[in-house]
Design a protein around this motif. Structure first.
Motif, PDB file in Angstrom:
ATOM      1  N   HIS A 255     -58.057 -71.751 -74.302  1.00 17.82           N
ATOM      2  CA  HIS A 255     -57.319 -71.928 -73.052  1.00 17.82           C
ATOM      3  C   HIS A 255     -56.311 -70.832 -72.728  1.00 17.82           C
ATOM      4  O   HIS A 255     -55.938 -70.690 -71.563  1.00 17.82           O
ATOM      5  N   ALA A 256     -55.807 -70.123 -73.716  1.00 15.83           N
ATOM      6  CA  ALA A 256     -54.639 -69.264 -73.488  1.00 15.83           C
ATOM      7  C   ALA A 256     -54.928 -67.819 -73.878  1.00 15.83           C
ATOM      8  O   ALA A 256     -54.584 -67.385 -74.988  1.00 15.83           O
ATOM      9  N   PRO A 257     -55.539 -67.035 -73.014  1.00 13.19           N
ATOM     10  CA  PRO A 257     -55.835 -65.638 -73.356  1.00 13.19           C
ATOM     11  C   PRO A 257     -54.597 -64.829 -73.685  1.00 13.19           C
ATOM     12  O   PRO A 257     -54.640 -63.919 -74.513  1.00 13.19           O
ATOM     13  N   THR A 258     -53.473 -65.157 -73.059  1.00 15.23           N
ATOM     14  CA  THR A 258     -52.233 -64.432 -73.336  1.00 15.23           C
ATOM     15  C   THR A 258     -51.833 -64.603 -74.796  1.00 15.23           C
ATOM     16  O   THR A 258     -51.492 -63.628 -75.482  1.00 15.23           O
ATOM     17  N   LEU A 259     -51.874 -65.843 -75.294  1.00 18.44           N
ATOM     18  CA  LEU A 259     -51.509 -66.100 -76.692  1.00 18.44           C
ATOM     19  C   LEU A 259     -52.576 -65.572 -77.640  1.00 18.44           C
ATOM     20  O   LEU A 259     -52.259 -65.064 -78.722  1.00 18.44           O
ATOM     21  N   ALA A 260     -53.841 -65.702 -77.250  1.00 17.38           N
ATOM     22  CA  ALA A 260     -54.928 -65.211 -78.101  1.00 17.38           C
ATOM     23  C   ALA A 260     -54.812 -63.704 -78.298  1.00 17.38           C
ATOM     24  O   ALA A 260     -55.038 -63.190 -79.397  1.00 17.38           O
TER      25      ALA A 260
ATOM     26  N   GLY B 294     -54.063 -64.318 -56.616  1.00 17.50           N
ATOM     27  CA  GLY B 294     -55.226 -65.170 -56.483  1.00 17.50           C
ATOM     28  C   GLY B 294     -54.851 -66.474 -55.824  1.00 17.50           C
ATOM     29  O   GLY B 294     -53.682 -66.708 -55.469  1.00 17.50           O
ATOM     30  N   PRO B 295     -55.799 -67.373 -55.674  1.00 16.65           N
ATOM     31  CA  PRO B 295     -55.562 -68.629 -54.935  1.00 16.65           C
ATOM     32  C   PRO B 295     -54.615 -69.598 -55.629  1.00 16.65           C
ATOM     33  O   PRO B 295     -54.230 -70.607 -55.029  1.00 16.65           O
TER      34      PRO B 295
ATOM     35  N   ARG C 278     -43.722 -75.549 -62.716  1.00 19.07           N
ATOM     36  CA  ARG C 278     -44.626 -75.981 -63.798  1.00 19.07           C
ATOM     37  C   ARG C 278     -45.955 -75.229 -63.722  1.00 19.07           C
ATOM     38  O   ARG C 278     -46.497 -74.803 -64.744  1.00 19.07           O
ATOM     39  N   LEU C 279     -46.460 -75.085 -62.500  1.00 20.10           N
ATOM     40  CA  LEU C 279     -47.735 -74.387 -62.338  1.00 20.10           C
ATOM     41  C   LEU C 279     -47.606 -72.921 -62.734  1.00 20.10           C
ATOM     42  O   LEU C 279     -48.460 -72.376 -63.448  1.00 20.10           O
ATOM     43  N   LEU C 280     -46.529 -72.274 -62.322  1.00 18.34           N
ATOM     44  CA  LEU C 280     -46.339 -70.858 -62.646  1.00 18.34           C
ATOM     45  C   LEU C 280     -46.225 -70.645 -64.154  1.00 18.34           C
ATOM     46  O   LEU C 280     -46.893 -69.768 -64.722  1.00 18.34           O
TER      47      LEU C 280
ATOM     48  N   PRO D 255     -53.556 -66.040 -66.198  1.00 13.16           N
ATOM     49  CA  PRO D 255     -52.597 -65.048 -65.684  1.00 13.16           C
ATOM     50  C   PRO D 255     -53.099 -64.310 -64.448  1.00 13.16           C
ATOM     51  O   PRO D 255     -52.294 -63.715 -63.729  1.00 13.16           O
ATOM     52  N   ASP D 256     -54.407 -64.352 -64.160  1.00 10.22           N
ATOM     53  CA  ASP D 256     -54.942 -63.711 -62.958  1.00 10.22           C
ATOM     54  C   ASP D 256     -54.858 -64.623 -61.735  1.00 10.22           C
ATOM     55  O   ASP D 256     -55.268 -64.242 -60.635  1.00 10.22           O
ATOM     56  N   ALA D 257     -54.328 -65.838 -61.911  1.00  9.55           N
ATOM     57  CA  ALA D 257     -54.149 -66.805 -60.822  1.00  9.55           C
ATOM     58  C   ALA D 257     -55.471 -67.233 -60.203  1.00  9.55           C
ATOM     59  O   ALA D 257     -55.509 -67.725 -59.069  1.00  9.55           O
ATOM     60  N   GLN D 258     -56.560 -67.071 -60.933  1.00 11.54           N
ATOM     61  CA  GLN D 258     -57.878 -67.540 -60.480  1.00 11.54           C
ATOM     62  C   GLN D 258     -58.161 -68.910 -61.110  1.00 11.54           C
ATOM     63  O   GLN D 258     -57.672 -69.203 -62.205  1.00 11.54           O
ATOM     64  N   PRO D 259     -58.947 -69.739 -60.434  1.00  8.20           N
ATOM     65  CA  PRO D 259     -59.264 -71.053 -61.031  1.00  8.20           C
ATOM     66  C   PRO D 259     -59.974 -70.884 -62.371  1.00  8.20           C
ATOM     67  O   PRO D 259     -60.979 -70.173 -62.464  1.00  8.20           O
ATOM     68  N   PRO D 260     -59.482 -71.517 -63.425  1.00 11.83           N
ATOM     69  CA  PRO D 260     -60.127 -71.404 -64.742  1.00 11.83           C
ATOM     70  C   PRO D 260     -61.288 -72.370 -64.872  1.00 11.83           C
ATOM     71  O   PRO D 260     -61.632 -73.082 -63.922  1.00 11.83           O
ATOM     72  N   ASP D 261     -61.893 -72.409 -66.077  1.00 13.09           N
ATOM     73  CA  ASP D 261     -63.008 -73.328 -66.291  1.00 13.09           C
ATOM     74  C   ASP D 261     -62.492 -74.771 -66.307  1.00 13.09           C
ATOM     75  O   ASP D 261     -61.291 -75.036 -66.314  1.00 13.09           O
ATOM     76  N   ALA D 262     -63.456 -75.685 -66.299  1.00  7.50           N
ATOM     77  CA  ALA D 262     -63.102 -77.099 -66.126  1.00  7.50           C
ATOM     78  C   ALA D 262     -62.179 -77.610 -67.218  1.00  7.50           C
ATOM     79  O   ALA D 262     -61.270 -78.410 -66.966  1.00  7.50           O
TER      80      ALA D 262
END
Length: 894
Positions: A510-515, A779-780, A838-840, A848-855
């Motif tokens: 879920h967290a590419p930044t932490l990964a 992004g959206p 909270r969303l930010l 971090p790209d503000a694009q909808p992630p996977d489900a």
């Protein structure tokens, strides 16, 4: 308080001692006066043992004292008047005193007029924890200071130290008609096969800092300075404390402690089965396994929690239970077993004063030991011990995890195992595992690394298989491994803490930044073994105190590395709280800010002190650091930079007083550059923060640091509307209370009207339009920059504050609440702020790209926002944006 003795129990103990313990019977015969006055002697056994008349050599006095104390301790124990703590405490106190007197005697025999200093004994093992056996040896390490140790004329200090040590040992363990004092074992010193029996203290420190083996760390859990120059001993122990108690634990040490236990079990296989001949110390379920159980947990968690560093076994178990690392029932059962086993061990040793731990194989001899303890026979003794030994054995077996399963070696078996586990793409996962086993990455080239990986693989694979996207999890882990220079400790950490594997899987999914951060610094995961890692971040004072800890000989650069490492760990832990669903993103955001403020306080303070060492200080002057933006508002994200302004008090024309004096303006501009560097320059411990100083007076065209008078003048006379908007969130984060108050007073003056008259609404609207043109949303889901996002809300708040000169508060939530209370802003804006924030905070970690992630990650975001589904997230975001847009449009007038 004096003990109250039962005459009947004491007489029973004396009768059993005479009938079943030849050693005690001999002592009763040799000490008739003591035997006749036992009740008085047992009130203070050490004093009674020392009450010897006549002048005699120290060695003989010590021997007689020892036999008298042995008699008194045995009778106090057998009569039930002394518990185990009292017994071992008396024996340990005597050992400390005897070693101390032997050292002093050895020094004074050689140099009668010299003060006996520069030579110390470090007690290890049971003496170190004040749990000494009835007939135990002692295991000291003997150290000396070459500068202060008394020597004879023209004598090499090394020779003097060895002679003192030999004489000390001779005084203690050479037997004669009066017996002996203590058996002394010096083999626990560094490299005993190659080193003298007494070592220079600095050489010992160097050894433990660079060469010591993992088991030696466990030995020093129970170390203390027990005799001789105790101040020297305490200095030594303080110096090696980081070696013993490591924050980033080498889990190879844990494996080695377990391996030692397995080797002991193997070596004493003939005395493993419980019954006659069983070894109370080394057998399965014996004393050593209770000690190892406590020490393994202490090594894992004691580096981060000093409360767990208790030397005594039962104290350690209680502390571990109190901290929640083991169950209270488990701790109580192990403590009860420890008392029962140690008591039986003492009975064995009382019979003939032998250092034995094995129950007699001969039935008659076993019956004799049981009857010394007041039991009917050996079967009664075994029946009392059996449940304790079974409980300890089972508990330690679970910790040691012998016979752990392994993953199939390859081919169809591996792919089938992965498919059974639940991998979406078992064939692809099998190829990745085969690549790891082939040692294609630098971190996997050594056999030890691949062996550590094999031990971990079953749990790792199961964790990835149950991840929302198993393929994503294993491929991200693979990418992380490819970047690691070394992975042995990382693997052993995961093996020792299976719960972390599940959290790691979630982070990778879920967290590419932490990964990405883990790929650079796998040790960041260490911070999550702490029981409080997923709790709200402590206050600024507690964080700053932790960051300010300084090791022996540490310099400024060490301090910078220390703070960077801690900040990295704590920011990573805060991110993990969101991934794990353990923290509200608003509280996590405040936690990020507290960590940053503690880092500013610590690093700025260290930098000021380091700078003053060269240039001195400017009289009646100091640096003040002002935080603005999200840092000023105490609400950072994982990716936030720090908006800082440097101000200095006092006369700008003054000069520093020091080795290299410079004028105040130059002084504070150079100092501010150093502080910025301390906060931002990347080192081996990783990057810290991006520092933005463009909000200072005159922006990039102005000096980095400005005087307090210059700051006041600029804000009152020259600053633009956008600068006053930024000032609404300004807050001093470094400086004395008086200096902070002076800066705050200026800010209050300016915000409350001491500023140029401007068309605030028009200026704010133009600024927002320019920002929208030059910095569009990513992004959206860009909760910050989208129309109706946080930036629009911030513009609305700051415009109202400046126009109406009210609602000023650095924290945006407090400002919104004040404006709502004043009737200037719709009440819905507080909920809008909370949802957008909270969303930010969440998206900075997971998208971090503000694009909808996977489900699967959508579900995590919904949970973080307290909403039931992703559709609810999208709907709430749209509704909130419309509310904020309407609010901002009403304020700007269109």
């Amino acid at each position: 308080m004096k003990a109250v003795f039962s005459a009947a129990s004491l007489e029973g103990a004396r009768s059993r001692a005479q009938a079943h313990a030849p050693f005690l019977a001999l002592l009763l015969a040799r000490e008739p006066a003591l035997a006749e006055n036992l009740e008085a002697a047992l009130a203070d056994p050490l004093a009674a043992a020392r009450a010897l008349s006549g002048d005699m050599p120290e060695a003989r006095r010590l021997r007689i004292e020892r036999r008298r104390l042995a008699l008194l301790v045995a009778l106090g124990d057998l009569s039930g008047q002394f518990d185990l703590t009292r017994v071992t405490g008396l024996l340990s106190d005597f050992a400390d005193d005897a070693i101390d007197r032997a050292i002093r005697t050895a020094i004074r025999e050689r140099t009668p007029d010299a003060e006996p200093r520069g030579f110390t004994a470090i007690a290890l093992g049971k003496q170190g924890s004040r749990e000494l056996n009835y007939s135990s040896d002692v295991d000291p390490i003997l150290l000396y200071d070459p500068v202060t140790l008394p020597c004879r004329p023209r004598e090499e200090v090394e020779d003097a130290a060895v002679r003192i040590a030999r004489r000390m040992v001779e005084l203690l363990q050479t037997p004669d008609g009066d017996g002996y004092v203590l058996r002394v074992d010096l083999r626990l010193r560094p490299s005993p096969e190659a080193t003298p029996i007494a070592l220079p203290v600095e050489a010992a420190i160097a050894y433990y800092e660079s060469q010591a083996l993992p088991w030696e760390r466990a030995a020093f859990i129970r170390a203390r300075a027990c005799a001789g120059d105790r101040a020297l001993g305490e200095q030594f122990l303080a110096a090696i404390r980081p070696f013993v108690w490591r924050r980033a634990l080498d889990f190879g040490a844990i494996r080695e402690i377990r391996d030692i236990s397995r080797r002991i079990r193997d070596h004493y296989a003939q005395s493993q089965a419980f019954g006659p001949g069983y070894d109370l110390k080394r057998g399965r379920g014996g004393i050593r396994e209770i000690e190892f159980f406590a020490q393994i947990h202490q090594l894992i968690h004691g580096g981060r929690d000093p409360a767990l560093r208790a030397p005594a076994t039962r104290d350690a178990l209680a502390a571990l239970a109190e901290a929640g690392w083991i169950g209270r029932g488990e701790a109580e059962a192990l403590c009860a077993a420890y008392v029962a086993l140690r008591t039986a061990e003492h009975r064995l040793q009382m019979v003939d004063d032998l250092q034995t731990h094995r129950l007699p194989a001969d039935r008659a001899a076993l019956d004799n030991v049981a009857r010394l303890d007041g039991l009917a026979d050996g079967e009664a003794l075994l029946a009392g011990l059996r449940p304790h030994i079974e409980k300890v054995g089972a508990t330690y077996d679970a910790l040691a995890d012998d016979g752990a399963p392994r993953l199939p070696s390859g081919g169809d078996g591996l792919q089938a195992r992965l498919a059974d586990a639940g991998f979406d793409n078992a064939a692809g996962a099998a190829r990745i595992v085969a690549g790891w086993r082939g040692g294609s990455y630098p971190a996997l080239r050594s056999p030890a690394a691949r062996e550590a990986l094999e031990a971990l693989l079953p749990g790792l694979i199961d964790a990835f298989a149950h991840a929302p996207d198993s393929t994503h999890a294993i491929t991200r882990f693979d990418a992380m491994l490819s970047r690691l220079p070394s992975a042995i400790n990382f693997f052993r950490l995961l093996e020792a803490q299976p719960g972390l594997t599940q959290l790691l899987s979630a982070i990778l999914c879920h967290a590419p930044t932490l990964a990405e951060q883990l790929g650079r610094r796998a040790e960041l995961l260490d911070g999550l073994i702490d029981a409080t890692a997923l709790d709200p971040m402590p206050g600024i004072a507690a964080l700053a105190a932790e960051m300010s800890i300084c090791e022996r000989g540490a310099d400024y650069q060490w301090q910078l590395e220390h703070v960077r490492r801690l900040v990295g760990e704590k920011r990573f832990a805060l991110g993990a709280q969101i991934v794990a669903g353990a923290g509200d993103p608003l509280e996590v955001s405040a936690g990020y800010a507290r960590v940053a403020e503690a880092a500013i306080e610590t690093l700025a303070g260290a930098t000021v002190a380091e700078f003053a060492r060269v240039h001195g200080r400017v009289p009646d002057s100091e640096l003040v650091i002002l935080a603005l933006g999200r840092m000023g508002g105490q609400a950072l994200t994982h990716a936030s930079d720090l908006d800082l302004v440097y101000v200095f008090t006092g006369d700008y024309a003054a000069e520093s007083v020091g080795p290299k004096p410079i004028g105040a303006v130059t002084y504070y501009n150079r100092l501010s550059q150093r502080v910025t560097g301390a906060l931002s320059v990347a080192t081996a411990a990783g990057p810290l923060y991006d520092v933005d100083t463009r909000l200072r007076p005159s922006g990039t065209q102005g000096p980095l640091a400005v005087s307090l008078d210059g700051f006041r003048r600029y804000q009152r006379e020259e600053a633009w509307t956008w600068e006053h908007m930024a000032l609404t969130r300004a807050r001093p984060v470094f400086g004395s209370p008086e200096a902070r108050a002076a800066v705050t007073a200026i800010i209050d003056e300016v915000l409350n009207g001491a500023r140029p008259e401007r068309d605030i609404v028009a200026d704010a609207a133009k600024m927002r339009d320019d920002m929208a043109a030059h910095k569009p949303p990513k992004g959206p889901l860009d909760a910050k920059l989208l129309p109706g996002g946080l930036v629009d809300l911030e513009f609305a708040v700051h415009t109202l504050q400046l126009v109406h000169r009210t609602g000023f508060a650095p924290r945006l939530t407090d400002a919104i609440d004040a404006l709502v209370a004043a009737g200037l802003m719709p009440a819905s804006m507080r909920a809008a702020h909370d949802l957008l924030s909270r969303l930010l905070v969440t998206l900075r970690l997971v998208a971090p790209d503000a694009q909808p992630p996977d489900a699967e990650t959508q579900a995590l975001i919904a949970r973080a926002l307290g909403l039931e589904s992703w559709d609810a997230v999208v709907a709430s975001l749209e509704r909130t944006r419309q509310d904020v847009q309407a609010c901002w449009a009403a304020i700007r007038g269109g």
